[in-house]
Design an enzyme around this catalytic site. Structure first.
Site, PDB file in Angstrom:
ATOM      1  N   ARG A 228       0.846  -1.196   0.000  1.00 42.99           N
ATOM      2  CA  ARG A 228       0.000   0.000   0.000  1.00 42.99           C
ATOM      3  C   ARG A 228       0.879   1.243   0.000  1.00 42.99           C
ATOM      4  NH1 ARG A 228      -4.733  -1.782   4.385  1.00 42.99           N
ATOM      5  NH2 ARG A 228      -5.232  -3.753   3.351  1.00 42.99           N
TER       6      ARG A 228
ATOM      7  N   ARG B 121       2.278   1.266  10.213  1.00 35.81           N
ATOM      8  CA  ARG B 121       1.747   1.660   8.902  1.00 35.81           C
ATOM      9  C   ARG B 121       2.876   1.548   7.884  1.00 35.81           C
ATOM     10  NH1 ARG B 121      -3.074   4.188   8.225  1.00 35.81           N
ATOM     11  NH2 ARG B 121      -3.105   4.725  10.437  1.00 35.81           N
TER      12      ARG B 121
ATOM     13  N   GLU C  57      -6.342  -0.896  15.680  1.00 33.92           N
ATOM     14  CA  GLU C  57      -6.983  -1.873  14.796  1.00 33.92           C
ATOM     15  C   GLU C  57      -6.003  -2.959  14.363  1.00 33.92           C
ATOM     16  OE1 GLU C  57      -8.170  -2.475  10.220  1.00 33.92           O
ATOM     17  OE2 GLU C  57      -8.029  -0.401  10.908  1.00 33.92           O
TER      18      GLU C  57
ATOM     19  N   SER D 173     -10.273  -5.991  10.405  1.00 32.96           N
ATOM     20  CA  SER D 173     -11.502  -5.337   9.968  1.00 32.96           C
ATOM     21  C   SER D 173     -12.308  -6.351   9.172  1.00 32.96           C
ATOM     22  CB  SER D 173     -11.164  -4.111   9.112  1.00 32.96           C
ATOM     23  OG  SER D 173     -12.304  -3.329   8.864  1.00 32.96           O
TER      24      SER D 173
ATOM     25  N   ARG E  81       0.947  -6.362  12.748  1.00 34.59           N
ATOM     26  CA  ARG E  81       0.357  -5.742  13.935  1.00 34.59           C
ATOM     27  C   ARG E  81       0.224  -6.750  15.079  1.00 34.59           C
ATOM     28  NH1 ARG E  81      -3.606  -0.673  12.566  1.00 34.59           N
ATOM     29  NH2 ARG E  81      -2.135   0.357  11.148  1.00 34.59           N
TER      30      ARG E  81
END
Length: 434
Positions: free
Chosen positions: A270, A285, A357, A360, A399
């Site tokens: 990403r 991130r 988070e 999801s 994560r």
């Protein structure tokens, strides 16, 4: 993609849905009016085109009758009429394609319609917690963040990663590299042996139409990485949701085949466009990271129950790792573009003294299926229906590594290995600086 017939019949429902997602009343109204106007222009043109084709066919038969009656004048007149009609049809078919594309372009940027039970809100502050699992312990003053732990152990190197690739990359070494691999393998084993998911090793490079199918294109193009491929291009997957969901694209499944449940452990890529200044330290991130993805393909009646099941599968990962977490339902303003309802699972990070988070899980209804033309047929029905699709992180491996490092850190700088991961670590119980 939304059903244009539903939009025609329920324009106010779409206006209300857009307003829930943060559009102003004026913007929502004009957006819906634009889509309906494009659809009306397309339908009117197609109707004229069909009438012209019918008239051409009828005139061709009339020519035969005129020639049989030796009425050459009428025959010539009809031939001239057919010539004009052919010209209109030829130009009209090209215009029809243009009108089709204009409608699809307008539909492609419309977000999905939230379920009625999704809380209305503007951003993450309006999300609603539905449960907490595990105990958040008091934070000792010696607690560190994951990157401080990793660097102190000499097993996490951001400086050399920056030399290789720039910012938002990490080099992991030694037992932390093995720990990340162990976490991914543990997740895969859990989902395949206990949760009924089929492991898939998909391509990491996909075509534009595949990215369109799971609604990364056109809206999120700037978040993607692309590489040239002949005269076209291929996109690096931002999540294994993309290839896993598209496994059923342009297919008609038997209802008895459903549900299909797929999982994959893949790198994800990403660009993190729009994230300047956010989580610049550490691994939270990244441009490149590993994730175990869960994808379900169901019939229309089962998707809501499947959403709850998928979320429980993702939660089970954190329960086995004995990590405190909470599950929240996202409000309309924080929910993803293609989702009708989303649960976020947030793991406790003592280094940040906050929940972040880690998964999801979303139910998309037939939104993606319409973009992929993925259908199923019931044995007692002649027609077909669009499948329903769901996706979730089961979970983000990087994560999870962060959460393990921070929750299992010791005052002396070592990290205890969770019991469930020790078989994957050759029995190692603790990571210490060499």
């Amino acid at each position: 993609m939304l059903d244009i017939k539903w939009i025609r019949e329920n324009p106010q429902a779409l206006i209300d849905a857009l307003k829930k997602r943060g559009h102003s009343a004026e913007s929502a109204q004009s957006t819906v009016e634009d889509v309906i106007a494009r659809d009306e222009a397309r339908r009117e043109h197609v109707s004229r085109l069909q009438e012209a084709q019918e008239r051409r066919n009828a005139a061709s038969k009339e020519i035969g009758k005129a020639l049989g009656a030796k009425d050459s004048a009428l025959a010539e007149k009809l031939k001239a009429e057919i010539g004009e009609i052919k010209g209109f049809i030829q130009n009209g078919e090209a215009q029809a394609r243009t009108l089709d594309k204009a409608l699809i372009d307008a539909l492609a940027v419309l977000p999905n319609v939230p379920f009625d039970d999704v809380p209305i809100g503007a951003d993450e502050k309006d999300n609603v917690e539905i449960r907490q699992v595990g105990t958040v312990k008091p934070r000792p003053n010696w607690v560190k963040e994951h990157y401080e732990i990793g660097e102190a152990l000499g097993l996490m190197d951001f400086e050399r990663a920056a030399k290789l690739s720039g910012s938002r990359f990490t080099v992991l070494k030694g037992q932390i590299a093995r720990l990340e691999r162990a976490i991914g393998q543990f997740m895969l084993d859990l989902h395949t042996t206990e949760h009924g998911y089929i492991e898939v090793q998909p391509p990491l490079l996909v075509r534009d139409e595949v990215l369109f199918g799971t609604n990364q294109l056109p809206k999120f193009e700037e978040d993607l990485f692309f590489v040239p491929h002949g005269e076209a291009r291929l996109g690096l997957i931002p999540t294994a949701e993309v290839p896993l969901t598209n496994l059923v694209r342009e297919e008609i499944l038997a209802a008895e085949q459903l549900p299909l449940r797929y999982t994959a452990l893949t790198p994800c890529f990403r660009s993190e466009a729009g994230s300047a200044g956010r989580d610049t330290r550490g691994m939270l991130r990244q441009h490149q990271f590993y994730k175990v993805e869960l994808v379900s393909i169901t019939d229309q009646e089962s998707s809501v129950a499947e959403h709850e099941r998928m979320t429980q599968c993702a939660e089970e990962v954190l329960k086995r790792l004995e990590l405190p977490f909470r599950t929240v339902v996202l409000c309309t303003g924080d929910m993803g573009f293609g989702a009708r309802k989303t649960y976020d699972i947030e793991v406790w990070l003592p280094g940040q003294n906050a929940y972040r988070e880690i998964s999801s899980c979303s139910v998309c209804g037939d939104f993606q299926a319409r973009r992929m033309d993925a259908r199923y047929r019931k044995a007692d029905e002649k027609g077909t229906r669009f499948v329903h699709t769901l996706n979730g992180s089961g979970t983000a491996v990087g994560r999870a590594l962060i959460a393990v490092l921070e929750n299992y850190q010791n005052e002396d700088g070592s990290v205890t290995i969770p019991e469930v991961l020790r078989p994957y670590m050759g029995g190692l119980a603790k990571i210490e600086r060499a």
